[in-house]
Design an enzyme around this catalytic site. Structure first.
Site, PDB file in Angstrom:
ATOM      1  N   ALA A  30       0.823  -1.213   0.000  1.00 12.23           N
ATOM      2  CA  ALA A  30       0.000   0.000   0.000  1.00 12.23           C
ATOM      3  C   ALA A  30       0.852   1.256   0.000  1.00 12.23           C
ATOM      4  O   ALA A  30       2.084   1.191   0.112  1.00 12.23           O
ATOM      5  CB  ALA A  30      -0.935  -0.028   1.202  1.00 12.23           C
ATOM      6  N   HIS A  31       0.189   2.393  -0.089  1.00 15.80           N
ATOM      7  CA  HIS A  31       0.905   3.666  -0.230  1.00 15.80           C
ATOM      8  C   HIS A  31       1.809   3.969   0.958  1.00 15.80           C
ATOM      9  O   HIS A  31       1.487   3.687   2.092  1.00 15.80           O
ATOM     10  CB  HIS A  31      -0.038   4.834  -0.505  1.00 15.80           C
ATOM     11  CG  HIS A  31      -1.185   5.026   0.434  1.00 15.80           C
ATOM     12  ND1 HIS A  31      -2.111   6.006   0.258  1.00 15.80           N
ATOM     13  CD2 HIS A  31      -1.552   4.355   1.547  1.00 15.80           C
ATOM     14  CE1 HIS A  31      -2.999   5.947   1.216  1.00 15.80           C
ATOM     15  NE2 HIS A  31      -2.691   4.965   2.011  1.00 15.80           N
ATOM     16  N   ASN A  32       2.968   4.520   0.601  1.00 17.53           N
ATOM     17  CA  ASN A  32       3.934   4.999   1.587  1.00 17.53           C
ATOM     18  C   ASN A  32       4.653   3.911   2.370  1.00 17.53           C
ATOM     19  O   ASN A  32       5.352   4.209   3.338  1.00 17.53           O
ATOM     20  CB  ASN A  32       3.274   5.992   2.558  1.00 17.53           C
ATOM     21  CG  ASN A  32       2.773   7.222   1.834  1.00 17.53           C
ATOM     22  OD1 ASN A  32       1.575   7.392   1.612  1.00 17.53           O
ATOM     23  ND2 ASN A  32       3.691   8.050   1.386  1.00 17.53           N
TER      24      ASN A  32
END
Lengths: 353, 353, 353
Positions: free
Chosen positions: B238-240
């Protein structure tokens, strides 16, 4: 859409008609509420009462339920199977006009059989063979030296890697990847080094492979999907696995490398099966089961702790964690009462049962 | 296929030959049964007895196992690593003719290096750069302002979103998506509103990304996959997230947003890792582990209840659910015996151990 | 990139400016460390202290936090929502030039609205309609008789199967498959036979579908994704599921056939939900939860045993397995003490709580 009479369907599929054999059937429908002009089926006796209210023109029933028909009907030993076969007559998704779309890219050395469709943006690599009557949908990429047998249906955007073999009448849903690199890595002085994956994937006849499912090629030997296997969506099958004939695997299941699964198994959704295991024929693995050992006896297997309100769940997790305390307290009680404490094996490795 | 002599392989890879250095080697094979004319390896001492029966022409062994050779051989400190490197000579999948297929669509502003292959139905967007010697297989879609460094191999149908950067020699399997939108949503008066994901994905050198794996772009900062990372198939990042150097993650694992994983970790298949956690270097997370807290000490971690026959499983679930009753019964016994009952924390939140 | 003054943003989004309304804002940034010339936000009071050190030019805050501003600012009831809307002004990924790329393949009978972009290697089938202002990215395959409403954004390599309907402004990430065949199979005398899947998938307005997510078409009725639903990556939604309005589902979750999920639910990552269940409105299912029964009361639900050091995990699994022994020992103690043993139900089926 074409229409058939009930009598035509009866003779075509070897079923016994009840009621007016001239009843026109223009489609299939659910039993409840049913749809005028359409054919339904009753398989689960639980829904027997729905025979009275259905708007269907006719219903496929077992001999046992035939007396309960309020409409015309067809009598079949297995109404669901009879339904499946008849419904195929009304499936708009299967017919296609053969032909090579001008926006397909086919290597001149590829051998494309008669009656094949190749869609736009599809790619067929050097030395590959596409069997007669196959459908290679838009955006499919077929690598080099692939063999796809007669009557295949690759819906769209499927990947079939170099040297993979698909048997007769295989059906592959969009986004499936057959023949990706097995996850073989060796530790080198500077980090992971790739272990070449020189095997292939061999898929038998009449196999279905679901959307975005991945099947890795073998390291040296091949990964094998035997005939009649059914794979749902988003399944991972790692290198060198062997999946036995007519085994069905539900979505989101992952099977690690070199595991062998027998014939006619049913593997539930989101199961996780470790590598280098053997599962014998006719095993049923329930959904979300964590399989960390071989299953050498036919039967039904499960694992996992099902849902609870979050507050109960958290308390139970705490109690689970202090099971050592609970056992110690029990032992102290037994000691005080003069009950002999049974020696327990603490060395369980989580893999045996 | 080319053939090498054992002596050639020994000098090329810095190994010590045993037996006839003129032995021709035309491929690689398993130790059991082995294949005439081919080279195998013995890494796991458990299989030492197979040295006697193999049909392989030669076997790579450790110095310790060299005396047990019944065939010609190569002596290596790490036979598996030596095998991996030699096997690459026999990998038919890697060589390619550079060139741009006429059915590729390359934006005129893209910069395609020398020795690059771009396959049919591949798309390269405006302002993107493809490093020299890279392979962009059929059906790949490279967005705008992407940077792909030298020697990349995007097998087919890969997606690389706008502004993503891939390091040197990255290898990406079919169907992988790098740079999809992070799952950022804010509650508005009428329902979810999209939170723009303005970061990108930065992938280091020598990373492998498996089939149908997804790596979301960051919300503001970038999602980072450090050099040497190995990602298997059907993984969600997922993001980051930040994945440290040389960490390997097996198939079907999901990692929620903003989690940081250290270097040289090994994450088993189908693990689930919550968001905003830290996992330090050299952690091993076993397959199907549910990671809901940071892992701040190097070591091996696991969770989950492995498979049992379904009847046993169901009984155990029932016993698990009534652990409160069991503890209450035990407390009653202790009270009757005058044993002081220890106060237990019921407030466990399922996240700590 | 464009620049706005703080005052312009305030009036455009109905917010109250603090400090110099002429402050130029050229982008958005994190609060820590912040970025000169950019706008950040403070939503979680935990990070309030960062207001003092941020390098951001301005910060969006709640009325309560406005006094703590050390920079210019915007006051909003919901700073995260205000941030989301303002950030969209700086999203480089959304603007596009309408037009049909010459390497797209569009059936002459398809109806492509005004202001639509269709990318290279995209395919649109016979009888399909693409609403005005939609973006059909490179490599997308749209089947026959599909309806895509106005303002859709299909990023790239998306599959939309025959007869599927997408509502207004749907956004679909790469590799998603909408309308794959439901996993319907009947046992025949020679193995599995296909049960035709004659339903479709109906997707409401303002739905987002993540990368490599799969949504199967219904068997007879349609699979339904109601308006405002948010689906993350690698999700499986089986045939005939109904997902209620504004429900959000995190990555790697699988939902088996015919399950109905209510409105405004939040389903955590890697949850597994069995078939033919009902989950009512406003239910929260935590990550990795195993849902094997209907959830008929609104609330928070969970399951699973979180991570532990592997040694502790293995011991706990052993203790879990011998809970029968523990209970038997306890019963023996109770008997000896003359405590009446409560009868316990051993017949739990793992599905009820």
């Amino acid at each position: 859409m074409t229409t058939f009479t009930l009598g035509e369907l009866a003779s075509r599929f070897g079923l016994e008609p009840r009621g007016d054999a001239a009843t026109p059937i223009g489609g299939v429908c659910n039993l409840k509420p049913g749809k005028p002009g359409c054919l339904s089926f009753l398989s689960n006796p639980k829904y027997r009462a729905q025979l009275a209210d259905t708007q269907a023109a006719a219903v496929i029933v077992t001999p046992r339920d035939a007396a309960g028909l309020k409409t015309a009907g067809l009598v079949a030993k297995d109404p669901y199977l009879a339904y499946a076969r008849i419904a195929a007559l009304f499936d708009p998704g299967r017919a296609f006009e053969p032909g090579i779309h001008p926006a397909a890219s086919i290597d001149p050395s590829a051998d494309v059989g008669v009656g094949v469709y190749v869609g736009p943006a599809a790619v067929i690599g050097a030395g590959s063979r596409i069997g007669a009557g196959s459908f290679v949908g838009p955006g499919c990429v077929i690598g080099r030296d692939v063999e796809i047998s007669e009557g295949a249906r690759l819906v769209a955007q499927v990947h079939v890697g170099d040297r993979v073999k698909l048997g007769l009448r295989c059906q592959v849903q969009p986004g499936a990847v057959i023949g990706s690199r097995g996850f073989g890595n060796a530790r080198g002085p500077e980090g992971w080094e790739e272990v070449p994956q020189l095997g292939s994937v061999i898929v038998g006849d009449d196999v279905e492979i679901g959307a975005n499912t991945c099947i890795d090629r073998g390291a040296l030997d091949d990964t094998v999907i035997a005939r009649g296997v059914r794979l749902d969506n988003l399944i991972q099958i790692a290198h060198n696995c062997v999946i036995g004939e007519h085994t069905a695997i539900a979505a989101c299941t992952g099977i690690a490398g070199s595991t062998r699964i027998g014939a006619r198994c049913m593997i539930g959704g989101a199961a996780g099966i470790s590598g280098h295991l053997t599962i014998v024929d006719d095993v049923v693995v329930l959904g979300r089961c964590m399989v960390t050992r071989s299953l050498l006896e036919k039967g039904v297997y499960g694992s996992g702790i099902p849902v609870a309100p979050a507050r109960d769940w958290r308390k139970r997790v705490a109690r689970f964690r202090r099971l050592d305390v609970t056992e110690t307290r029990l032992s102290a009680v037994e000691k005080q009462l003069g009950i002999e404490v049974r020696k327990l094996d603490e060395g369980d490795d989580g893999g045996d049962d």
